[in-house]
Design an enzyme around this catalytic site. Structure first.
Site, PDB file in Angstrom:
ATOM      1  N   PHE A  89      53.384  52.355 129.216  1.00 40.63           N
ATOM      2  CA  PHE A  89      54.383  52.089 130.244  1.00 40.63           C
ATOM      3  C   PHE A  89      54.263  53.066 131.402  1.00 40.63           C
ATOM      4  O   PHE A  89      54.106  54.279 131.192  1.00 40.63           O
ATOM      5  CB  PHE A  89      55.805  52.260 129.674  1.00 40.63           C
ATOM      6  CG  PHE A  89      56.197  51.281 128.617  1.00 40.63           C
ATOM      7  CD1 PHE A  89      56.836  50.098 128.945  1.00 40.63           C
ATOM      8  CD2 PHE A  89      55.955  51.562 127.274  1.00 40.63           C
ATOM      9  CE1 PHE A  89      57.224  49.200 127.957  1.00 40.63           C
ATOM     10  CE2 PHE A  89      56.337  50.663 126.279  1.00 40.63           C
ATOM     11  CZ  PHE A  89      56.975  49.485 126.623  1.00 40.63           C
ATOM     12  N   ASP A  90      54.372  52.552 132.607  1.00 43.81           N
ATOM     13  CA  ASP A  90      54.716  53.405 133.732  1.00 43.81           C
ATOM     14  C   ASP A  90      56.161  53.852 133.480  1.00 43.81           C
ATOM     15  O   ASP A  90      56.885  53.212 132.716  1.00 43.81           O
ATOM     16  CB  ASP A  90      54.611  52.604 135.029  1.00 43.81           C
ATOM     17  CG  ASP A  90      55.096  53.400 136.220  1.00 43.81           C
ATOM     18  OD1 ASP A  90      54.570  54.505 136.442  1.00 43.81           O
ATOM     19  OD2 ASP A  90      56.007  52.923 136.913  1.00 43.81           O
TER      20      ASP A  90
END
Length: 212
Positions: A8-9
Site C-alpha cells: 500500500f501507498d
C-alpha cells in the site's frame, strides 16, 4: 496464483493526509514569498518533495523549502491526519486472513511512523519501505521490488494499491497487479487513465478481490 501480498501507498490511500499536505505546501510557498493555488498543490501529492519543488523553483532553493515543508508537516500532523473510512478494520481482516502486508511510500520514515501510530495501523504491516530506504522512488519499481524481496513475495501474487500515478506505474514496472483508489484527490476517472488492474471504490473491495 492467489494473491498473498498487498503493498500500500500510505498518504491518500490508507490515511487522509491531503489537507495536511496542501497546508504544508501553501505554508512553504508563502514563507518564501510565493503564491500557490490549491489545484497546484494537489498535483504535488504523490511525487517526492524534491521533484515537486524542483518543478517550480531554482535547484539551490529546493533543500531549504523541503526543510520548511517538513517542519510544518510534522508540527501539524496530528491536527489533520485520520485513517480513511473502513481502512483499519479492513487491514486487520486482511492480516488475520494471513496476507503479507507492506507500505511503500515516498515519505521519510519519521513521517510514516507518526501516521501509522496515530491511526493505529502500525501492528499490521510486515515491511515499510520509505524514501530513506531506496535510491529511486516511485514510479521506479525499486521500492516495490524491495518490499517483495523482504516479504518473500512473488510478482504474480502481489498487488500494489495507491492513489496516484506514481503508485500504479511503480507496480506496473515491477510486474505486479495494481489497484487504484477512487477516493484519490485526482478523482476516479483520472485514476482509471493509469490502467490499474482494479479500481477500489471502497477499501473493503479488497476483501472481495482477495476472497476473504
Amino acid at each position: 496464483m492467489n494473491m498473498d501480498t498487498i503493498l500500500f501507498d500510505l498518504d491518500g490511500t490508507l490515511i487522509d493526509t491531503n489537507e495536511l499536505i496542501i497546508a504544508s505546501f501553501q505554508h512553504t510557498f508563502k514563507h518564501y514569498g510565493m503564491a500557490i493555488t490549491r489545484e497546484q498543490t494537489i498535483e504535488f501529492i504523490g511525487p517526492p518533495l524534491n521533484e515537486s519543488f524542483a518543478s517550480l523553483v531554482p535547484a539551490e532553493q529546493v533543500a531549504a523549502m523541503i526543510d520548511t515543508y517538513r517542519e510544518h508537516n510534522l508540527l501539524h500532523h496530528d491536527d489533520y491526519v485520520t485513517a480513511f473510512p473502513h481502512v483499519v478494520e479492513t487491514i486487520k481482516q486482511l492480516k488475520e486472513h494471513g496476507l503479507k502486508l507492506g507500505i511503500v511510500t515516498t515519505k521519510r520514515f519519521q513521517s510514516v511512523e507518526k501516521g501509522v501510530k496515530l491511526t493505529a495501523l502500525e501492528p499490521f504491516f510486515d515491511v515499510t519501505i520509505t524514501l530513506d530506504d531506496v535510491t529511486h522512488a516511485k514510479p521506479h519499481p525499486e521500492p516495490v521490488i524491495m518490499a517483495m524481496k523482504r516479504l518473500g513475495a512473488q510478482r504474480e501474487s502481489t498487488l500494489m494499491v495507491g492513489d496516484n500515478s506514481h503508485d500504479i506505474e511503480a507496480g506496473q514496472h515491477a510486474g505486479v497487479q495494481t489497484a487504484a483508489v477512487a477516493w484519490s484527490l485526482k478523482g476516479r476517472e483520472k485514476m482509471l487513465e493509469y490502467n490499474p488492474t482494479y479500481i477500489l471504490d471502497d477499501i473493503r473491495d479488497l476483501l472481495t478481490i482477495i476472497g476473504v
